[in-house]
Design a protein around this motif. Structure first.
Motif, PDB file in Angstrom:
ATOM      1  N   TYR A 162       0.981  -1.139  -0.544  1.00 30.60           N
ATOM      2  CA  TYR A 162      -0.250   0.434   0.088  1.00 30.60           C
ATOM      3  C   TYR A 162       1.163   0.840  -0.063  1.00 30.60           C
ATOM      4  O   TYR A 162       2.132   1.700   1.355  1.00 30.60           O
ATOM      5  CB  TYR A 162      -1.117  -0.443   1.050  1.00 30.60           C
ATOM      6  N   ARG A 222      -8.187   4.609   5.459  1.00 27.83           N
ATOM      7  CA  ARG A 222      -8.586   3.365   5.897  1.00 27.83           C
ATOM      8  C   ARG A 222      -9.855   3.557   4.990  1.00 27.83           C
ATOM      9  O   ARG A 222     -10.189   1.789   4.359  1.00 27.83           O
ATOM     10  CB  ARG A 222      -9.123   3.998   7.252  1.00 27.83           C
ATOM     11  N   GLU A 223     -10.553   3.951   4.285  1.00 26.36           N
ATOM     12  CA  GLU A 223     -12.099   3.363   3.873  1.00 26.36           C
ATOM     13  C   GLU A 223     -11.811   3.072   2.515  1.00 26.36           C
ATOM     14  O   GLU A 223     -12.520   2.308   2.214  1.00 26.36           O
ATOM     15  CB  GLU A 223     -12.983   4.737   3.886  1.00 26.36           C
ATOM     16  N   ARG A 225      -9.147   1.315   1.456  1.00 25.76           N
ATOM     17  CA  ARG A 225      -8.427   0.297   1.609  1.00 25.76           C
ATOM     18  C   ARG A 225      -9.527  -0.704   1.707  1.00 25.76           C
ATOM     19  O   ARG A 225      -9.372  -1.907   1.088  1.00 25.76           O
ATOM     20  CB  ARG A 225      -7.332   0.053   2.465  1.00 25.76           C
ATOM     21  N   LYS A 226     -10.440  -0.545   2.284  1.00 26.11           N
ATOM     22  CA  LYS A 226     -11.515  -0.934   2.546  1.00 26.11           C
ATOM     23  C   LYS A 226     -12.133  -1.464   1.474  1.00 26.11           C
ATOM     24  O   LYS A 226     -12.784  -2.482   0.812  1.00 26.11           O
ATOM     25  CB  LYS A 226     -12.668  -0.923   3.463  1.00 26.11           C
ATOM     26  N   GLU A 227     -12.428  -0.282   0.584  1.00 30.06           N
ATOM     27  CA  GLU A 227     -13.172  -0.438  -0.624  1.00 30.06           C
ATOM     28  C   GLU A 227     -12.308  -1.393  -1.526  1.00 30.06           C
ATOM     29  O   GLU A 227     -12.612  -2.067  -2.662  1.00 30.06           O
ATOM     30  CB  GLU A 227     -13.287   1.131  -1.294  1.00 30.06           C
ATOM     31  N   GLN A 228     -11.225  -1.484  -1.691  1.00 30.16           N
ATOM     32  CA  GLN A 228      -9.970  -1.853  -2.598  1.00 30.16           C
ATOM     33  C   GLN A 228     -10.165  -3.051  -1.785  1.00 30.16           C
ATOM     34  O   GLN A 228     -10.378  -4.631  -3.086  1.00 30.16           O
ATOM     35  CB  GLN A 228      -8.922  -1.286  -2.715  1.00 30.16           C
ATOM     36  N   ASP A 229     -10.557  -3.789  -0.568  1.00 28.00           N
ATOM     37  CA  ASP A 229     -10.250  -5.040  -0.375  1.00 28.00           C
ATOM     38  C   ASP A 229     -11.617  -6.097  -1.114  1.00 28.00           C
ATOM     39  O   ASP A 229     -11.519  -6.453  -1.071  1.00 28.00           O
ATOM     40  CB  ASP A 229     -10.474  -5.118   0.762  1.00 28.00           C
ATOM     41  N   LEU A 230     -12.604  -4.936  -1.336  1.00 29.97           N
ATOM     42  CA  LEU A 230     -13.717  -5.094  -1.771  1.00 29.97           C
ATOM     43  C   LEU A 230     -13.994  -5.171  -3.406  1.00 29.97           C
ATOM     44  O   LEU A 230     -14.914  -6.629  -3.867  1.00 29.97           O
ATOM     45  CB  LEU A 230     -15.500  -3.815  -1.755  1.00 29.97           C
ATOM     46  N   GLN A 233     -12.027  -8.685  -4.068  1.00 28.83           N
ATOM     47  CA  GLN A 233     -12.822 -10.038  -2.878  1.00 28.83           C
ATOM     48  C   GLN A 233     -14.029 -10.008  -4.405  1.00 28.83           C
ATOM     49  O   GLN A 233     -14.221 -11.413  -4.913  1.00 28.83           O
ATOM     50  CB  GLN A 233     -14.073  -9.971  -1.959  1.00 28.83           C
TER      51      GLN A 233
END
Length: 540
Positions: A162, A222-223, A225-230, A233
């Motif tokens: 990251y 943070r948000e 990073r969550k978005e990219q994780d989705l 996924q």
């Protein structure tokens, strides 16, 4: 041992018996024309110089010295200037199906890597927005390369780096702050180089509702990073390790690396800046490490990051990146060589990919409703499905431009390559379903493979038994597109055989042999698709 392996071993033995050097590595290939035999080698042309003989004379001596009865070779012909062409008995060729059936899910795997560790870094997007289609191509490439190395015996760590430090993150925070100001009735002043997508407005609204006590910068990173994780996924990609660029500074790794480079004697001061002698390692000119204002140039943290990989035990590291990273390759490697890491000059290894152009209804698609300036991976997956996206990203060599045809990827037709391959697998499964036969119950015991004499059968079998060698070469060259192309051709052969020859309700010997062929095709198509991260449906 397969016929090819036996022929290769005999070529080595025969070559040594006629005085060839010990270190020979014969190459056996399938001729493009079936009239040129089942296998061919140019070994005689290679040995002509050290043996001081004409290539055809060397070929004749090799032929006379070889013992090939057990390999099923029916004849050898010498063609052209000295090529050796081998014909193999049809029954012996077909007997290779037994190895496919017995190996099943392991067919195509090997232990070349011998359990050695390798770090594969890919995607590594700045947490400044959703993943775009370039990241998607990189995700497909990295994941397929990782799987290729896993099936060839390597212990793989998939890593996401990251880039959560630097100017782009500053611009992200300023962009979100501008939207926050807008929410409070102030004019939105998004900085030059800032971000304009709808997702920035959404971030500002979420921050205004509940910031969790974080700064705008921390919250946005943070948000996203969550978005990219989705995004990942949705694409079916999982990572073993996440590494934050910011940790290189908080842990002092960047400063430590600079001190080590200075101690190596490979740096010098000039005009108030600190330079690295990258020309000692093949660069066209030396590079600035620390500018006059005391800040580091962009390649310095990259060197520090790879120092951590080396110290974590990864003596082999592969970076999958966009072609725009080409200029960093020499500099990062030079920094590591100066520290006696990757002394061969090939650490880390790089797989660079070109950009993706998305086309729909004959026109280029440039804008996502949420991202604003580009097409996101999730948009594409939602449009055509994960399997199609993965296959299309992998069907061309990484260093070639890729045009993603949305209309073709969404179609359920033989023109769509991934649909065509999956249909071939489903048809093989359908044979067993119609016959009420459990595919896992099929073995090679008592099967008379010599009844598989039809040209379509022989061509399909040859393709199937070539799969392990193809996997090994694709892993060695880090080129998963070879698997994609192989599957498309093998699917064509499977469809052709399926249409021309019945399997069930034939003479018992024929039905049993053809069931073995159907099972072999099913296994190879499934295993190949699995390497690409594509499903192998039993029904379509």
């Amino acid at each position: 041992m397969t016929s090819a392996e036996q022929i290769r071993a005999e070529l080595i033995r025969a070559a040594r018996s006629i005085g060839a050097p010990d270190e020979i590595d014969p190459l056996l290939e399938r001729p493009r024309e079936t009239s040129h035999g089942d296998l061919a080698t140019n070994l005689a042309l290679i040995l002509a110089k050290p043996l001081r003989s004409k290539p055809r004379d060397v070929a004749e001596r090799l032929r006379d010295a070889m013992k090939l009865d057990s390999a099923g070779v029916s004849r050898i012909e010498i063609a052209g200037p000295g090529f050796m062409n081998f014909w193999i008995d049809t029954g012996r060729i077909a007997s290779g199906l037994g190895q496919i059936i017995s190996a099943d899910e392991k067919y195509g795997s090997n232990s070349v890597g011998a359990g050695r560790v390798v770090n594969i870094e890919f995607v590594s997007a700045n947490p400044t927005g959703p993943l775009h289609v370039g990241h998607g191509r990189q995700a497909a490439l990295g994941d397929a390369i990782a799987t290729l190395l896993e099936v060839t015996g390597w212990k793989v760590t998939r890593e996401f780096y990251y880039n959560d430090a630097g100017v782009q993150i500053d611009n992200l925070a300023a962009s979100v702050q501008a939207r926050l100001d807008e929410l409070h009735g102030k004019p939105a002043q998004i900085p030059e180089g800032g971000y304009h997508g709808e997702y920035i407005r959404e971030l500002a609204e979420r921050y205004a509702a509940d910031s969790d006590g974080l700064s705008v910068r921390e919250f946005a990173v943070r948000e996203l990073r969550k978005e990219q994780d989705l995004d990942l996924q949705a694409f079916g990609v999982k990572f073993d390790h996440y590494f934050l660029e910011s940790s290189l500074y908080t842990d002092g790794m960047v400063d430590d690396t600079v001190r080590l480079l200075i101690s190596s004697g490979k740096t010098y001061e000039h005009e108030g800046a600190l330079w690295l002698r990258t020309t000692d390692f093949g660069d066209d000119k030396d590079r600035v490490m620390r500018k006059r204002d005391g800040t580091y140039t962009y390649f310095v943290p990259d060197v520090a990051y790879h120092v951590t990989k080396w110290k974590r035990g990864f003596k082999r590291a592969i970076d999958v990146q966009g072609a725009d990273h080409h200029s960093t390759v020499t500099r990062v490697r030079a920094g590591l060589q100066a520290l006696d890491m990757g002394v061969t000059g090939a650490y880390p290894e790089y797989v660079l990919h070109q950009m993706v152009t998305v086309m729909k209804h004959g026109e280029e698609v440039k804008i996502s409703k949420r991202a604003g300036s580009y097409v996101t991976v999730r948009d594409l997956v939602n449009e055509v499905g994960r399997d199609a996206v993965r296959y299309f990203f992998l069907m061309r060599k990484s260093d070639s431009q890729l045009i993603f045809n949305v209309d073709l990827a969404a179609s359920q037709s033989e023109e769509n390559p991934v649909y065509y391959i999956q249909m071939a697998h489903a048809r093989m499964c359908g044979i067993f379903r119609v016959g009420g036969i459990d595919p896992a119950s099929v073995t090679d015991a008592g099967v008379k493979f010599d009844v598989l004499t039809e040209p379509e059968e022989q061509q399909l079998i040859k393709a199937l038994v070539d799969f392990p060698a193809l996997v090994e070469s694709a892993a060695e060259t880090l080129e998963p597109h070879r698997i994609a192309n192989y599957l498309l051709e093998t699917a064509r052969l499977a469809h052709l055989w399926y249409h021309k020859h019945h399997v069930l309700e034939q003479a018992e010997d024929v039905t049993r042999a053809r069931l073995a062929l159907a099972r072999g095709a099913q296994i190879v198509l499934r295993n190949g698709l699995r390497i690409l991260g594509v499903t192998a449906p039993e029904r379509m």
